[in-house]
Scaffold this motif. Structure first.
Motif, PDB file in Angstrom:
ATOM      1  N   SER A  85      34.146  24.198  40.579  1.00  0.00           N
ATOM      2  CA  SER A  85      34.727  24.191  41.931  1.00  0.00           C
ATOM      3  C   SER A  85      34.815  22.777  42.501  1.00  0.00           C
ATOM      4  O   SER A  85      35.608  22.533  43.406  1.00  0.00           O
ATOM      5  N   ASN A  86      34.059  21.828  41.967  1.00  0.00           N
ATOM      6  CA  ASN A  86      34.130  20.443  42.468  1.00  0.00           C
ATOM      7  C   ASN A  86      34.925  19.506  41.555  1.00  0.00           C
ATOM      8  O   ASN A  86      35.016  18.311  41.848  1.00  0.00           O
ATOM      9  N   ASN A  87      35.453  20.023  40.436  1.00  0.00           N
ATOM     10  CA  ASN A  87      36.166  19.160  39.470  1.00  0.00           C
ATOM     11  C   ASN A  87      37.443  19.845  38.982  1.00  0.00           C
ATOM     12  O   ASN A  87      37.680  19.958  37.776  1.00  0.00           O
ATOM     13  N   LYS A  88      38.266  20.277  39.946  1.00  0.00           N
ATOM     14  CA  LYS A  88      39.446  21.071  39.556  1.00  0.00           C
ATOM     15  C   LYS A  88      40.448  20.237  38.757  1.00  0.00           C
ATOM     16  O   LYS A  88      40.997  20.702  37.755  1.00  0.00           O
ATOM     17  N   ALA A  89      40.669  18.992  39.185  1.00  0.00           N
ATOM     18  CA  ALA A  89      41.647  18.156  38.473  1.00  0.00           C
ATOM     19  C   ALA A  89      41.162  17.870  37.054  1.00  0.00           C
ATOM     20  O   ALA A  89      41.917  17.983  36.088  1.00  0.00           O
ATOM     21  N   LEU A  90      39.887  17.530  36.939  1.00  0.00           N
ATOM     22  CA  LEU A  90      39.324  17.242  35.612  1.00  0.00           C
ATOM     23  C   LEU A  90      39.453  18.471  34.700  1.00  0.00           C
ATOM     24  O   LEU A  90      39.839  18.352  33.528  1.00  0.00           O
ATOM     25  N   CYS A  91      39.148  19.649  35.240  1.00  0.00           N
ATOM     26  CA  CYS A  91      39.270  20.870  34.431  1.00  0.00           C
ATOM     27  C   CYS A  91      40.716  21.073  33.995  1.00  0.00           C
ATOM     28  O   CYS A  91      40.980  21.460  32.853  1.00  0.00           O
ATOM     29  N   MET A  92      41.666  20.803  34.892  1.00  0.00           N
ATOM     30  CA  MET A  92      43.075  21.009  34.532  1.00  0.00           C
ATOM     31  C   MET A  92      43.534  20.012  33.469  1.00  0.00           C
ATOM     32  O   MET A  92      44.427  20.306  32.677  1.00  0.00           O
ATOM     33  N   GLU A 138      45.413  43.215  30.946  1.00  0.00           N
ATOM     34  CA  GLU A 138      46.613  43.160  31.801  1.00  0.00           C
ATOM     35  C   GLU A 138      46.293  42.667  33.217  1.00  0.00           C
ATOM     36  O   GLU A 138      47.200  42.301  33.969  1.00  0.00           O
ATOM     37  N   ASP A 139      45.003  42.636  33.593  1.00  0.00           N
ATOM     38  CA  ASP A 139      44.624  42.237  34.955  1.00  0.00           C
ATOM     39  C   ASP A 139      44.769  40.728  35.207  1.00  0.00           C
ATOM     40  O   ASP A 139      44.490  40.252  36.300  1.00  0.00           O
ATOM     41  N   ALA A 140      45.201  39.978  34.209  1.00  0.00           N
ATOM     42  CA  ALA A 140      45.445  38.541  34.427  1.00  0.00           C
ATOM     43  C   ALA A 140      46.727  38.319  35.235  1.00  0.00           C
ATOM     44  O   ALA A 140      46.934  37.248  35.799  1.00  0.00           O
ATOM     45  N   TYR A 141      47.591  39.340  35.273  1.00  0.00           N
ATOM     46  CA  TYR A 141      48.863  39.218  35.991  1.00  0.00           C
ATOM     47  C   TYR A 141      49.006  40.339  36.999  1.00  0.00           C
ATOM     48  O   TYR A 141      48.544  41.445  36.725  1.00  0.00           O
ATOM     49  N   PRO A 142      49.625  40.094  38.176  1.00  0.00           N
ATOM     50  CA  PRO A 142      50.210  38.830  38.611  1.00  0.00           C
ATOM     51  C   PRO A 142      49.137  37.745  38.710  1.00  0.00           C
ATOM     52  O   PRO A 142      47.990  38.018  39.079  1.00  0.00           O
ATOM     53  N   ALA A 143      49.538  36.512  38.398  1.00  0.00           N
ATOM     54  CA  ALA A 143      48.569  35.435  38.217  1.00  0.00           C
ATOM     55  C   ALA A 143      47.946  34.979  39.537  1.00  0.00           C
ATOM     56  O   ALA A 143      48.643  34.618  40.471  1.00  0.00           O
ATOM     57  N   MET A 144      46.619  35.052  39.590  1.00  0.00           N
ATOM     58  CA  MET A 144      45.865  34.423  40.675  1.00  0.00           C
ATOM     59  C   MET A 144      44.476  34.072  40.121  1.00  0.00           C
ATOM     60  O   MET A 144      43.458  34.624  40.534  1.00  0.00           O
ATOM     61  N   PRO A 145      44.478  33.180  39.115  1.00  0.00           N
ATOM     62  CA  PRO A 145      43.212  32.868  38.449  1.00  0.00           C
ATOM     63  C   PRO A 145      42.330  31.955  39.297  1.00  0.00           C
ATOM     64  O   PRO A 145      42.733  31.518  40.378  1.00  0.00           O
ATOM     65  N   GLU A 146      41.132  31.674  38.775  1.00  0.00           N
ATOM     66  CA  GLU A 146      40.234  30.684  39.388  1.00  0.00           C
ATOM     67  C   GLU A 146      41.010  29.369  39.539  1.00  0.00           C
ATOM     68  O   GLU A 146      41.668  28.927  38.593  1.00  0.00           O
ATOM     69  N   ASP A 147      40.927  28.774  40.729  1.00  0.00           N
ATOM     70  CA  ASP A 147      41.697  27.544  40.973  1.00  0.00           C
ATOM     71  C   ASP A 147      41.225  26.447  40.006  1.00  0.00           C
ATOM     72  O   ASP A 147      40.039  26.325  39.725  1.00  0.00           O
ATOM     73  N   GLY A 148      42.157  25.646  39.533  1.00  0.00           N
ATOM     74  CA  GLY A 148      41.814  24.543  38.620  1.00  0.00           C
ATOM     75  C   GLY A 148      41.551  25.057  37.211  1.00  0.00           C
ATOM     76  O   GLY A 148      42.484  25.284  36.430  1.00  0.00           O
ATOM     77  N   TYR A 149      40.305  25.290  36.890  1.00  0.00           N
ATOM     78  CA  TYR A 149      39.878  25.694  35.541  1.00  0.00           C
ATOM     79  C   TYR A 149      40.642  26.921  35.023  1.00  0.00           C
ATOM     80  O   TYR A 149      41.134  26.936  33.889  1.00  0.00           O
ATOM     81  N   GLY A 150      40.757  27.961  35.854  1.00  0.00           N
ATOM     82  CA  GLY A 150      41.409  29.206  35.423  1.00  0.00           C
ATOM     83  C   GLY A 150      42.909  29.034  35.203  1.00  0.00           C
ATOM     84  O   GLY A 150      43.476  29.607  34.270  1.00  0.00           O
ATOM     85  N   TRP A 151      43.546  28.231  36.057  1.00  0.00           N
ATOM     86  CA  TRP A 151      44.985  27.989  35.878  1.00  0.00           C
ATOM     87  C   TRP A 151      45.241  27.258  34.561  1.00  0.00           C
ATOM     88  O   TRP A 151      46.207  27.544  33.852  1.00  0.00           O
ATOM     89  N   GLU A 152      44.377  26.309  34.239  1.00  0.00           N
ATOM     90  CA  GLU A 152      44.555  25.576  32.972  1.00  0.00           C
ATOM     91  C   GLU A 152      44.425  26.532  31.792  1.00  0.00           C
ATOM     92  O   GLU A 152      45.204  26.483  30.835  1.00  0.00           O
ATOM     93  N   LYS A 153      43.446  27.430  31.875  1.00  0.00           N
ATOM     94  CA  LYS A 153      43.247  28.383  30.773  1.00  0.00           C
ATOM     95  C   LYS A 153      44.462  29.303  30.628  1.00  0.00           C
ATOM     96  O   LYS A 153      44.918  29.575  29.514  1.00  0.00           O
ATOM     97  N   LEU A 154      44.973  29.783  31.772  1.00  0.00           N
ATOM     98  CA  LEU A 154      46.107  30.709  31.715  1.00  0.00           C
ATOM     99  C   LEU A 154      47.348  30.006  31.139  1.00  0.00           C
ATOM    100  O   LEU A 154      48.062  30.558  30.300  1.00  0.00           O
ATOM    101  N   PHE A 155      47.571  28.769  31.581  1.00  0.00           N
ATOM    102  CA  PHE A 155      48.703  27.990  31.073  1.00  0.00           C
ATOM    103  C   PHE A 155      48.556  27.761  29.564  1.00  0.00           C
ATOM    104  O   PHE A 155      49.501  27.949  28.791  1.00  0.00           O
ATOM    105  N   SER A 156      47.350  27.384  29.146  1.00  0.00           N
ATOM    106  CA  SER A 156      47.138  27.093  27.721  1.00  0.00           C
ATOM    107  C   SER A 156      47.266  28.342  26.859  1.00  0.00           C
ATOM    108  O   SER A 156      47.732  28.266  25.722  1.00  0.00           O
ATOM    109  N   GLU A 157      46.854  29.492  27.409  1.00  0.00           N
ATOM    110  CA  GLU A 157      47.074  30.756  26.684  1.00  0.00           C
ATOM    111  C   GLU A 157      48.559  30.918  26.377  1.00  0.00           C
ATOM    112  O   GLU A 157      48.954  31.303  25.279  1.00  0.00           O
ATOM    113  N   ARG A 158      49.383  30.640  27.398  1.00  0.00           N
ATOM    114  CA  ARG A 158      50.825  30.854  27.218  1.00  0.00           C
ATOM    115  C   ARG A 158      51.429  29.822  26.277  1.00  0.00           C
ATOM    116  O   ARG A 158      52.383  30.106  25.552  1.00  0.00           O
ATOM    117  N   MET A 159      50.871  28.614  26.289  1.00  0.00           N
ATOM    118  CA  MET A 159      51.311  27.609  25.305  1.00  0.00           C
ATOM    119  C   MET A 159      51.085  28.162  23.899  1.00  0.00           C
ATOM    120  O   MET A 159      51.934  28.008  23.021  1.00  0.00           O
TER     121      MET A 159
END
Ligand code: NAD
Length: 326
Positions: A85-92, A138-159
């Motif tokens: 929660s304190n390192n969102k940019a770094l996690c992304m 299926e509960d990952a969508y519609p997307a509203m993951p953990e800010d920072g870390y979770g968004w990076e994970k969701l994006f990388s899954e799709r990559m």
């Protein structure tokens, strides 16, 4: 079984270290790459190739993937709630690791690629109740993951999905739910609840303090998976025909207060508690729905929390005591 050359990205970390231990026991040739100096790796083996390098760099990924059959990407900037929660940019920025590793894997004609995603991809609206309804894939969508870390994970899954669809790369993705066990982070700010609570209880016992601090009211619920289960699951998922991201987690739900009770029981003590209501505590409730993994593999994580916590507590206590003597 044929012997392979395998890259474990993040091999100096907690889960990476345990995975390396298991793969080398099977006789594979392992290349571990991690950004930390080897003195800080949780497990170092004399018969593996141990490389200190930054996998955010494309050329480093190219060299790491050269001559490799399989890639396991366990490298990320991560930690418990306090850290993410304190390192969102770094996690992304971990997106650079997975992106460059995927590109290098295609260039180097790697046979198989595993990506470690997280339960933090799940939609926050489905995790508001402490009485957590287990999360289905299926509960990952519609997307509203953990800010920072979770968004990076969701994006990388799709990559991973699109590298499979567009470039024919064999990719497998597991969503890990909280993992705990020996040879992992237990102090310094990146530790997760099981290790943090063990350390707090051990410290109270050793120093004679009568209270520990709990983040939040302690009624938040989680499931915790012992590290041996995650290693077994990673290998089974890599070998499977499961194309979409799948849960890899325990479904043994417990409150944080209940986890503290369990650790006190292991320690043979009973302590007072202060609840820090302004500390980051994450979602109110999260559990893993294991229907899909059961259906595909006839297997799901099953190591009992009490059994795994005993081993974790014993290891953290021995590390704690070692530090007192230096
Ligand atoms: P960890 O922090 O112990 O291991 C990650 C390793 O990656 C560290 O050793 C770190 O130095 C390395 N790393 C970070 N940036 C790097 C870079 N640029 N180049 C090379 N190495 C780099 O964490 P872990 O618990 O072993 O987690 C492994 C994976 O599993 C991560 O992707 C994490 O997001 C995921 N995951 C873990 C949990 C859990 O409960 N531990 C839960 C969900 C997902």
């Amino acid at each position: 079984m044929s012997k392979k050359t395998i890259l474990v990205a993040g091999g100096g970390g907690f889960i990476g270290g345990h995975l390396v231990a298991s793969l080398r026991n099977e006789g594979h040739q392992i290349r571990c790459v991690d950004v930390k100096p080897t003195e800080q790796w949780y497990q170092v083996f004399g018969d593996t190739e141990n490389v200190v390098a930054n996998l955010k760099d494309r050329q480093v990924c190219q060299a790491a993937c050269a001559g490799v059959d399989d890639v396991y990407n366990l490298a990320a900037d991560m930690g418990g709630m306090g850290f993410i929660s304190n390192n969102k940019a770094l996690c992304m920025l971990s997106v650079l690791i997975n992106t460059h590793l995927l590109q290098a894997a295609v260039d180097c004609r790697v046979s198989r690629f595993f990506y470690s995603s997280s339960a933090c991809v799940y939609n926050g609206d489905k995790q508001v109740d402490e009485d957590a309804v287990p999360l289905k894939e299926e509960d990952a969508y519609p997307a509203m993951p953990e800010d920072g870390y979770g968004w990076e994970k969701l994006f990388s899954e799709r990559m991973c999905r699109h590298f499979r669809e567009d470039y024919g790369l064999y990719t497998r993705v597991a969503r890990f739910h909280n993992v705990y066990g020996p040879s992992g982070t237990w102090e310094g700010g990146r530790e997760k609840a099981p290790a943090a609570l063990c350390r707090k209880v051990i410290n109270a016992v050793e120093t004679g303090e009568s209270e520990i601090e709990i983040w939040g009211d302690g009624r938040q619920t989680r499931s915790f998976m012992y590290v041996d289960d995650v290693v077994t699951g990673i290998c089974k998922i890599m070998d499977s025909d499961i194309l979409e991201p799948i849960n890899l987690g325990s479904d043994e739900l417990i409150t944080i207060n209940g986890l503290a009770d369990m650790i006190e029981e292991i320690a043979g003590t009973k302590l007072g508690r202060t609840h820090n209501l302004s500390a980051p505590k994450g979602v109110n409730g999260r559990n893993s729905d294991n229907s899909l993994i059961q259906q595909h593999l006839g297997w799901a994580p099953s190591i009992k929390l009490r059994d795994g916590m005993q081993k974790t507590y014993d290891w953290i206590r021995s590390e704690y005591l070692k530090k007192q003597t230096v």
